[in-house]
Design a protein around this motif. Structure first.
Motif, PDB file in Angstrom:
ATOM      1  N   VAL A  10      -2.832   3.817  -3.237  1.00  0.00           N
ATOM      2  CA  VAL A  10      -2.279   2.968  -4.298  1.00  0.00           C
ATOM      3  C   VAL A  10      -1.954   1.574  -3.745  1.00  0.00           C
ATOM      4  CG1 VAL A  10      -0.415   2.676  -5.968  1.00  0.00           C
ATOM      5  CG2 VAL A  10      -1.320   4.964  -5.490  1.00  0.00           C
ATOM      6  N   ILE A  11      -2.428   0.549  -4.444  1.00  0.00           N
ATOM      7  CA  ILE A  11      -2.228  -0.833  -4.010  1.00  0.00           C
ATOM      8  C   ILE A  11      -1.451  -1.584  -5.082  1.00  0.00           C
ATOM      9  CG2 ILE A  11      -3.368  -3.016  -3.436  1.00  0.00           C
ATOM     10  CD1 ILE A  11      -5.723  -1.299  -2.408  1.00  0.00           C
ATOM     11  N   ASP A  12      -0.322  -2.182  -4.700  1.00  0.00           N
ATOM     12  CA  ASP A  12       0.470  -2.996  -5.623  1.00  0.00           C
ATOM     13  C   ASP A  12      -0.127  -4.392  -5.728  1.00  0.00           C
ATOM     14  OD1 ASP A  12       2.045  -0.775  -5.588  1.00  0.00           O
ATOM     15  OD2 ASP A  12       3.912  -1.806  -5.118  1.00  0.00           O
ATOM     16  N   VAL A  13      -0.242  -4.868  -6.962  1.00  0.00           N
ATOM     17  CA  VAL A  13      -0.775  -6.208  -7.234  1.00  0.00           C
ATOM     18  C   VAL A  13       0.218  -6.948  -8.120  1.00  0.00           C
ATOM     19  CG1 VAL A  13      -2.771  -7.540  -7.991  1.00  0.00           C
ATOM     20  CG2 VAL A  13      -3.067  -5.145  -7.313  1.00  0.00           C
ATOM     21  N   VAL A  14       0.508  -8.191  -7.770  1.00  0.00           N
ATOM     22  CA  VAL A  14       1.378  -9.026  -8.600  1.00  0.00           C
ATOM     23  C   VAL A  14       0.563 -10.199  -9.132  1.00  0.00           C
ATOM     24  CG1 VAL A  14       3.440 -10.486  -8.666  1.00  0.00           C
ATOM     25  CG2 VAL A  14       3.425  -8.406  -7.270  1.00  0.00           C
ATOM     26  N   VAL A  15       0.543 -10.340 -10.454  1.00  0.00           N
ATOM     27  CA  VAL A  15      -0.112 -11.475 -11.103  1.00  0.00           C
ATOM     28  C   VAL A  15       0.993 -12.342 -11.708  1.00  0.00           C
ATOM     29  CG1 VAL A  15      -1.786 -12.243 -12.820  1.00  0.00           C
ATOM     30  CG2 VAL A  15      -2.132 -10.069 -11.615  1.00  0.00           C
ATOM     31  N   SER A  16       1.114 -13.579 -11.238  1.00  0.00           N
ATOM     32  CA  SER A  16       2.199 -14.474 -11.657  1.00  0.00           C
ATOM     33  C   SER A  16       1.640 -15.658 -12.438  1.00  0.00           C
ATOM     34  CB  SER A  16       2.961 -15.000 -10.439  1.00  0.00           C
ATOM     35  OG  SER A  16       3.430 -13.941  -9.633  1.00  0.00           O
ATOM     36  N   TYR A  17       2.405 -16.082 -13.439  1.00  0.00           N
ATOM     37  CA  TYR A  17       1.994 -17.198 -14.294  1.00  0.00           C
ATOM     38  C   TYR A  17       3.032 -18.311 -14.219  1.00  0.00           C
ATOM     39  CZ  TYR A  17      -1.320 -13.858 -16.245  1.00  0.00           C
ATOM     40  OH  TYR A  17      -2.324 -12.937 -16.394  1.00  0.00           O
ATOM     41  N   GLY A  18       2.557 -19.561 -14.089  1.00  0.00           N
ATOM     42  CA  GLY A  18       3.445 -20.715 -14.039  1.00  0.00           C
ATOM     43  C   GLY A  18       3.530 -21.427 -15.376  1.00  0.00           C
ATOM     44  N   ILE A  58       0.870  -1.180   0.000  1.00  0.00           N
ATOM     45  CA  ILE A  58       0.000   0.000   0.000  1.00  0.00           C
ATOM     46  C   ILE A  58       0.906   1.229   0.000  1.00  0.00           C
ATOM     47  CG2 ILE A  58      -1.800   1.278   1.216  1.00  0.00           C
ATOM     48  CD1 ILE A  58      -2.658  -1.301   2.537  1.00  0.00           C
ATOM     49  N   HIS A  59       0.726   2.099  -1.006  1.00  0.00           N
ATOM     50  CA  HIS A  59       1.609   3.267  -1.151  1.00  0.00           C
ATOM     51  C   HIS A  59       3.086   2.863  -1.208  1.00  0.00           C
ATOM     52  CE1 HIS A  59      -1.291   6.458  -1.163  1.00  0.00           C
ATOM     53  NE2 HIS A  59      -1.794   6.122   0.008  1.00  0.00           N
ATOM     54  N   GLY A  60       3.372   1.699  -1.791  1.00  0.00           N
ATOM     55  CA  GLY A  60       4.743   1.249  -1.927  1.00  0.00           C
ATOM     56  C   GLY A  60       5.320   0.588  -0.697  1.00  0.00           C
ATOM     57  N   ILE A  61       4.567   0.558   0.402  1.00  0.00           N
ATOM     58  CA  ILE A  61       5.039  -0.060   1.643  1.00  0.00           C
ATOM     59  C   ILE A  61       4.537  -1.497   1.691  1.00  0.00           C
ATOM     60  CG2 ILE A  61       5.009   0.023   4.162  1.00  0.00           C
ATOM     61  CD1 ILE A  61       4.467   3.039   3.917  1.00  0.00           C
ATOM     62  N   PRO A  62       5.456  -2.489   1.767  1.00  0.00           N
ATOM     63  CA  PRO A  62       5.039  -3.895   1.750  1.00  0.00           C
ATOM     64  C   PRO A  62       4.035  -4.209   2.861  1.00  0.00           C
ATOM     65  CG  PRO A  62       7.404  -3.731   1.448  1.00  0.00           C
ATOM     66  CD  PRO A  62       6.927  -2.344   1.815  1.00  0.00           C
ATOM     67  N   MET A  63       3.044  -5.008   2.512  1.00  0.00           N
ATOM     68  CA  MET A  63       2.045  -5.430   3.484  1.00  0.00           C
ATOM     69  C   MET A  63       2.519  -6.688   4.213  1.00  0.00           C
ATOM     70  SD  MET A  63      -1.731  -4.918   1.800  1.00  0.00           S
ATOM     71  CE  MET A  63      -1.396  -5.497   0.152  1.00  0.00           C
ATOM     72  N   GLY A  64       2.312  -6.722   5.509  1.00  0.00           N
ATOM     73  CA  GLY A  64       2.575  -7.927   6.282  1.00  0.00           C
ATOM     74  C   GLY A  64       1.305  -8.765   6.372  1.00  0.00           C
ATOM     75  N   ARG A  65       1.402  -9.882   7.070  1.00  0.00           N
ATOM     76  CA  ARG A  65       0.252 -10.791   7.197  1.00  0.00           C
ATOM     77  C   ARG A  65      -0.962 -10.092   7.792  1.00  0.00           C
ATOM     78  NH1 ARG A  65       0.967 -16.169   6.740  1.00  0.00           N
ATOM     79  NH2 ARG A  65      -0.828 -16.534   8.089  1.00  0.00           N
ATOM     80  N   GLN A  66      -0.726  -9.161   8.718  1.00  0.00           N
ATOM     81  CA  GLN A  66      -1.855  -8.509   9.378  1.00  0.00           C
ATOM     82  C   GLN A  66      -2.555  -7.492   8.488  1.00  0.00           C
ATOM     83  OE1 GLN A  66       1.319  -7.970   9.853  1.00  0.00           O
ATOM     84  NE2 GLN A  66       1.776  -5.956  10.722  1.00  0.00           N
ATOM     85  N   HIS A  67      -1.894  -7.062   7.405  1.00  0.00           N
ATOM     86  CA  HIS A  67      -2.479  -6.031   6.554  1.00  0.00           C
ATOM     87  C   HIS A  67      -3.222  -6.586   5.347  1.00  0.00           C
ATOM     88  CE1 HIS A  67       1.030  -3.759   8.431  1.00  0.00           C
ATOM     89  NE2 HIS A  67      -0.061  -3.162   8.896  1.00  0.00           N
ATOM     90  N   ARG A  68      -2.830  -7.764   4.861  1.00  0.00           N
ATOM     91  CA  ARG A  68      -3.442  -8.296   3.638  1.00  0.00           C
ATOM     92  C   ARG A  68      -4.952  -8.523   3.766  1.00  0.00           C
ATOM     93  NH1 ARG A  68       1.226 -11.887   3.780  1.00  0.00           N
ATOM     94  NH2 ARG A  68       2.932 -10.741   2.786  1.00  0.00           N
ATOM     95  N   PRO A  69      -5.447  -8.971   4.930  1.00  0.00           N
ATOM     96  CA  PRO A  69      -6.899  -9.129   5.041  1.00  0.00           C
ATOM     97  C   PRO A  69      -7.663  -7.811   4.911  1.00  0.00           C
ATOM     98  CG  PRO A  69      -5.792 -10.451   6.709  1.00  0.00           C
ATOM     99  CD  PRO A  69      -4.744  -9.580   6.084  1.00  0.00           C
ATOM    100  N   LEU A  70      -6.973  -6.664   5.056  1.00  0.00           N
ATOM    101  CA  LEU A  70      -7.654  -5.382   4.873  1.00  0.00           C
ATOM    102  C   LEU A  70      -8.022  -5.157   3.410  1.00  0.00           C
ATOM    103  CD1 LEU A  70      -5.352  -3.153   7.130  1.00  0.00           C
ATOM    104  CD2 LEU A  70      -7.520  -4.244   7.750  1.00  0.00           C
TER     105      LEU A  70
END
Length: 266
Positions: free
Chosen positions: A217-225, A184-196
């Protein structure tokens, strides 16, 4: 107050226009369905301040069945903005105001898991989409979660994948995919923040959405295998292990800050 109001005005003004345009395209048999759908999702992603990063190589030169984890309603917007695609959704979504008609025009495959005949119809619809050169996304957990993990894949949904592969004339290509909300705003989310960010369980949508709009602003990563070829000879249990392992590996790698494409089954 102005920003949420602007988002609401845009959604309730533009969505009916998109519905009308999609209906016209379908009725007249015109090209452009995919461009309209992806463009609509891309605008919504910009409006909601998603910063999307793609890891790995999604297959683009043929129709693919993407099998993914599921975190939030936002997954639809993010994935849909990357390329024209149809989703597999629970039947109730088809009855939601505005969302339901939009989903139908976006070629969504609806599954009523309480009725076996309806599940068979959904498999036929899935095969029809793929044979019409429309890629499909299946959220194999069967529900969304808190964003910190991947739930066990539902055997019935993997069975539907196997059945779809056996019905398709030349089999199908399946590509594992993972979606993670990481900062969020470029600051990595920890386990406690992702459920938000996640929308799951019995969370009321409107309070969740209002809080979501305030987060920035929320960073989203979409990964493909690695893609997996499947046909009538494919073993369902083996396929389930491969897909679940691949999606879990992609998700874990991203959440640990090492996003990279992984081979299926790791």
């Amino acid at each position: 107050m102005l920003y949420p109001l602007f988002v609401a005005i845009f959604f309730f003004t533009m969505t009916p226009l998109v519905i009308a345009l999609q209906w016209t395209i379908g009725k007249l048999g015109l090209p452009g369905w995919g461009t309209v759908a992806s463009g609509y999702y891309a605008v919504l992603c910009k409006l909601l301040r998603f910063k999307i990063r793609i890891v790995g190589e999604p297959i683009r030169d043929r129709a693919v069945l993407f099998v993914s984890n599921h975190v939030s309603w936002a997954d639809i917007l993010v994935i849909g903005s990357i390329a024209p695609i149809a989703f597999v959704s629970k039947a109730e979504v088809g009855n939601w105001p505005l969302v339901g008609p939009t989903a139908r025009l976006q070629r969504t495959v609806f599954v009523d898991r309480t009725r076996r005949q309806q599940t068979g119809d959904a498999i036929a619809d899935m095969v029809q989409r793929l044979e019409s050169d429309i890629s499909v996304v299946l959220f194999a957990e069967g529900t969304s979660n808190d964003g910190n993990r991947v739930l066990p894949f539902r055997s019935a949904l993997i069975g539907a994948v196997r059945e779809a592969a056996s019905r398709a004339e030349t089999g199908i290509i399946i590509q594992p995919m993972s979606i993670c909300y990481t900062a969020i705003h470029g600051i990595p989310m920890g386990r406690q923040h992702r459920p938000l960010i996640a929308w799951y369980g019995d969370l009321d949508f409107l309070p969740h959405f209002k809080a979501f709009l305030r987060r920035g602003v929320i960073d989203v990563v979409v990964s493909y295998g690695e893609p997996i070829a499947a046909d009538a000879s494919t073993d369902r249990k083996k396929l389930a292990r491969q897909l679940e392992g691949a999606v879990r590996g992609l998700t874990t790698s991203t959440l640990l800050g090492r996003p990279r494409p992984l081979h299926a089954g790791r």
